[in-house]
Motif scaffolding. Structure first.
Motif, mmCIF file in Angstrom:
data_model
loop_
_atom_site.group_PDB
_atom_site.id
_atom_site.type_symbol
_atom_site.label_atom_id
_atom_site.label_comp_id
_atom_site.label_asym_id
_atom_site.label_seq_id
_atom_site.Cartn_x
_atom_site.Cartn_y
_atom_site.Cartn_z
ATOM 1 N N UNK A 421 0.964 -1.088 -0.066
ATOM 2 C CA UNK A 421 0.115 0.011 0.047
ATOM 3 C C UNK A 421 0.867 1.164 -0.008
ATOM 4 N N UNK A 422 1.859 1.295 -1.029
ATOM 5 C CA UNK A 422 2.487 2.333 -0.961
ATOM 6 C C UNK A 422 2.410 2.975 -2.412
ATOM 7 N N UNK A 423 2.363 4.507 -2.535
ATOM 8 C CA UNK A 423 2.270 5.386 -3.445
ATOM 9 C C UNK A 423 3.852 5.448 -3.918
ATOM 10 N N UNK A 424 3.885 5.458 -5.501
ATOM 11 C CA UNK A 424 5.243 5.542 -5.776
ATOM 12 C C UNK A 424 5.327 6.841 -6.550
ATOM 13 N N UNK A 425 6.636 7.706 -6.298
ATOM 14 C CA UNK A 425 7.049 8.936 -6.851
ATOM 15 C C UNK A 425 8.037 8.431 -7.737
ATOM 16 N N UNK A 426 7.755 8.941 -8.944
ATOM 17 C CA UNK A 426 8.943 8.336 -10.065
ATOM 18 C C UNK A 426 9.805 9.285 -10.400
ATOM 19 N N UNK A 427 10.989 9.062 -10.320
ATOM 20 C CA UNK A 427 12.319 9.886 -10.682
ATOM 21 C C UNK A 427 12.865 9.144 -12.017
ATOM 22 N N UNK A 428 13.556 9.979 -12.925
ATOM 23 C CA UNK A 428 14.072 9.450 -14.014
ATOM 24 C C UNK A 428 15.537 9.843 -13.874
ATOM 25 N N UNK A 429 16.559 9.131 -14.369
ATOM 26 C CA UNK A 429 17.850 9.562 -14.326
ATOM 27 C C UNK A 429 18.287 9.959 -15.748
ATOM 28 N N UNK A 430 18.869 10.958 -15.788
ATOM 29 C CA UNK A 430 19.315 11.638 -17.030
ATOM 30 C C UNK A 430 20.982 11.756 -17.421
ATOM 31 N N UNK A 431 21.499 11.576 -16.309
ATOM 32 C CA UNK A 431 22.983 11.581 -16.504
ATOM 33 C C UNK A 431 23.509 10.679 -15.342
ATOM 34 N N UNK A 432 24.694 9.902 -15.777
ATOM 35 C CA UNK A 432 25.272 9.670 -17.184
ATOM 36 C C UNK A 432 24.566 9.279 -17.998
ATOM 37 N N UNK A 433 24.602 9.516 -19.262
ATOM 38 C CA UNK A 433 23.770 9.247 -20.495
ATOM 39 C C UNK A 433 23.686 7.781 -20.678
ATOM 40 N N UNK A 434 24.822 6.830 -20.269
ATOM 41 C CA UNK A 434 24.833 5.682 -20.370
ATOM 42 C C UNK A 434 24.043 4.854 -19.768
ATOM 43 N N UNK A 435 23.449 5.439 -18.694
ATOM 44 C CA UNK A 435 22.553 4.824 -17.740
ATOM 45 C C UNK A 435 20.818 5.232 -18.123
ATOM 46 N N UNK A 436 21.021 6.427 -18.765
ATOM 47 C CA UNK A 436 19.724 6.915 -19.029
ATOM 48 C C UNK A 436 18.761 5.976 -20.065
ATOM 49 N N UNK A 437 17.356 5.985 -19.885
ATOM 50 C CA UNK A 437 16.655 4.944 -20.777
ATOM 51 C C UNK A 437 16.442 5.487 -22.082
ATOM 52 N N UNK A 438 16.903 6.459 -22.588
ATOM 53 C CA UNK A 438 16.887 6.967 -23.899
ATOM 54 C C UNK A 438 18.004 6.330 -24.590
ATOM 55 N N UNK A 439 19.014 5.682 -24.045
ATOM 56 C CA UNK A 439 20.174 5.171 -24.905
ATOM 57 C C UNK A 439 20.229 3.613 -24.315
ATOM 58 N N UNK A 440 19.215 2.871 -25.126
ATOM 59 C CA UNK A 440 19.399 1.578 -25.032
ATOM 60 C C UNK A 440 19.459 0.781 -26.511
ATOM 61 N N UNK A 441 19.540 -0.433 -26.452
ATOM 62 C CA UNK A 441 19.723 -1.342 -27.632
ATOM 63 C C UNK A 441 18.301 -1.373 -28.316
ATOM 64 N N UNK A 442 18.425 -1.959 -29.496
ATOM 65 C CA UNK A 442 17.104 -2.358 -30.153
ATOM 66 C C UNK A 442 16.618 -3.180 -29.479
ATOM 67 N N UNK A 443 17.068 -4.308 -28.990
ATOM 68 C CA UNK A 443 16.817 -5.317 -28.311
ATOM 69 C C UNK A 443 15.879 -4.842 -27.123
ATOM 70 N N UNK A 444 16.459 -4.173 -26.346
ATOM 71 C CA UNK A 444 16.139 -3.570 -25.028
ATOM 72 C C UNK A 444 14.597 -2.852 -25.424
ATOM 73 N N UNK A 445 14.698 -2.177 -26.589
ATOM 74 C CA UNK A 445 13.381 -1.457 -27.077
ATOM 75 C C UNK A 445 12.074 -2.456 -27.175
ATOM 76 N N UNK A 446 12.431 -3.595 -27.885
ATOM 77 C CA UNK A 446 11.619 -4.784 -28.184
ATOM 78 C C UNK A 446 11.125 -5.264 -26.853
#
Length: 505
Positions: A421-446
């Motif tokens: 019964x916990x609410x989630x407050x979401x945060x997104x990592x932007x830096x470093x870029x190699x850990x950011x979800x905008x920079x993944x392989x095609x396989x991860x996107x699938x």
């Protein structure tokens, strides 16, 4: 037509609630908001009208400003009437579409009228799309450096060694930041939020615009007031999170010292370690010796880290706020890794107006231990202890930081949160870029598409929406980073994260 004749003519058709020169509502941002509030009625009669007139052509920004105020105060456009010699129907349409889409367009009468008051000033926000509440209400302090917010990418506005927070908030640099926003400039320093909004229509900027709502328009834009402070009182931390860095974790700083390759790197790490020692040895007296002046008007204090519950002066700080009778007016927020349950502080915490505990849990079980560097069983136990404190004024929430490491396992975290019964407050990592979800392989996107595209949890679905148009990368930098930490820490990320590791390889 002179104004008396215009008023007389309109009075024969309408019951006039007001008859106002628009020039009177340009000198301050909040003027039109306050005036409309004074005119507000829960129900207007069909023949009642608020009349606004001017012999000058209204610029689009001013029309937008008035429309936004009408929407904010909740007066229907039907009961407003503009009188001007110019056809401003297109401008009214644009403003309606931008700020009050469900309503009809504000009616207008295009009519020659005698010269009205000159538009000599225009002290209102020209572009709400570039406005942020934080420079008008908040400061963030990290390692003695002060910035408007934690996402602000620039040299610090000042340091707490040079000036008090009250002086910094009133400084020319802060005034310039606020003025540029009011003039409609999209600051380069705010690019993290611009990036977020471009890919998923959310950001820290939008969060705080929603939080401050009417207070920003009615008060803070015209009279900025330091109401919220985010502080990292100490960089001391007992975790070595893989998304963290030496500047905010003494444990990582110590690790980096061991593996530093140049004398410059060694010197940098030594400065960070010295800072953590100074903070713990009472050297940093910002919070302890200047409490009365700094916090007298503060409504929110957010303590981050390091690990804030390891700060040895926490109880002294809390008790000083209580002794000054500030506590019951303050919302106190903590970002904690969950490793410490502060038994000695609980009774102090209960005396504050509100408490929010955000526990940084990115995954559960062994995955948590690899990613965060702590013991899951202990954190799970503390989460339950914090949960027992929940009431109408004491909030406990989970606060994961979404990054490539936990990307494919967030549904397990959602299950854990729902179960407890916990609410989630979401945060997104932007830096470093190699850990950011905008920079993944095609396989991860699938894999993300398969897992989250039809997921019932809205945030997981939005993650897929964010990622689906991103350009795939090789994943090489991510794997190199993971392998380096595995070697240093004698861990095996791949063993407990097989799916994401192989998909990024």
């Amino acid at each position: 037509m002179n104004l008396e004749k215009l008023r007389s003519t309109l009075s024969k058709k309408y019951d006039l609630i007001c008859f106002e020169d628009l020039a009177d509502y340009r000198s301050t941002h909040g003027a039109i908001f306050h005036f409309l509030t004074s005119c507000y009625q829960s129900k207007f009669q069909n023949n009642q009208r608020l009349i606004f007139y001017s012999s000058y052509d209204l610029e689009q920004e001013f029309v937008n400003h008035i429309q936004r105020a009408i929407k904010s105060v909740d007066i229907g456009n039907f009961f407003i009437l503009f009188c001007t010699p110019f056809d401003i129907s297109k401008k009214l349409q644009i403003a309606r579409d931008k700020f009050n889409e469900p309503d009809l367009v504000i009616p207008q009468i295009t009519i020659p009228i005698e010269k009205t008051k000159t538009f000599t000033v225009s002290n209102f926000a020209k572009n709400y799309d570039t406005l942020c509440a934080l420079p008008f209400s908040a400061l963030s302090i990290f390692n003695n450096n002060v910035v408007p917010c934690c996402k602000f990418e620039s040299d610090p506005v000042s340091t707490i060694k040079e000036n008090t927070l009250v002086e910094i908030f009133s400084s020319k640099r802060m005034q310039d930041i606020r003025e540029k926003m009011l003039q409609g400039q999209a600051l380069d320093e705010c690019k993290v939020c611009w990036h977020h909004e471009s890919i998923q229509n959310s950001s820290l900027r939008k969060y705080y615009l929603e939080k401050y709502k009417k207070n920003l328009d009615f008060e803070l834009i015209d009279s900025p007031q330091l109401e919220e402070i985010q502080i990292a009182p100490s960089v001391v931390c007992n975790f070595s999170c893989r998304i963290c860095n030496p500047m905010t974790s003494s444990k990582i700083a110590t690790e980096e010292m061991t593996h530093a390759k140049t004398s410059q790197e060694v010197d940098t790490i030594k400065k960070i370690i010295k800072l953590s020692v100074d903070q713990n040895s009472y050297h940093n007296d910002l919070l302890l010796n200047n409490v009365e002046e700094t916090f007298k008007n503060i409504k929110t204090i957010r303590l981050v880290g390091g690990e804030p519950f390891l700060w040895p002066h926490l109880d002294k700080f809390l008790s000083s706020l209580i002794d000054l009778n500030y506590a019951n007016k303050i919302r106190l927020e903590f970002n904690t890794n969950g490793s410490v349950y502060p038994s000695s502080s609980i009774e102090y915490l209960k005396q504050f107006g509100q408490i929010e505990i955000l526990i940084s849990i990115d995954a559960i079980g062994k995955q948590f231990e690899i990613q965060r560097g702590g013991q899951w069983d202990k954190v799970d136990e503390n989460v339950k202890l914090f949960s027992n404190l929940k009431n109408d004024n004491f909030f406990v929430k989970l606060s994961p930081t979404v990054n490539i490491q936990n990307l494919l396992y967030l549904d397990e975290l959602v299950h854990y949160a729902n179960k407890n019964c916990f609410e989630i407050i979401w945060w997104y990592l932007e830096n470093p870029d190699y850990l950011c979800i905008d920079n993944v392989t095609e396989k991860v996107k699938e894999l993300v598409e398969k897992k989250y595209c039809n997921h019932s949890q809205a945030e997981l679905h939005s993650i897929w929406l964010r990622m689906k148009n991103s350009k795939p990368v090789s994943g090489k930098k991510f794997i190199e980073y993971i392998n380096t930490l595995d070697q240093r820490r004698r861990q095996n990320f791949r063993e407990f994260h097989q799916e994401i590791y192989h998909a990024m390889s």
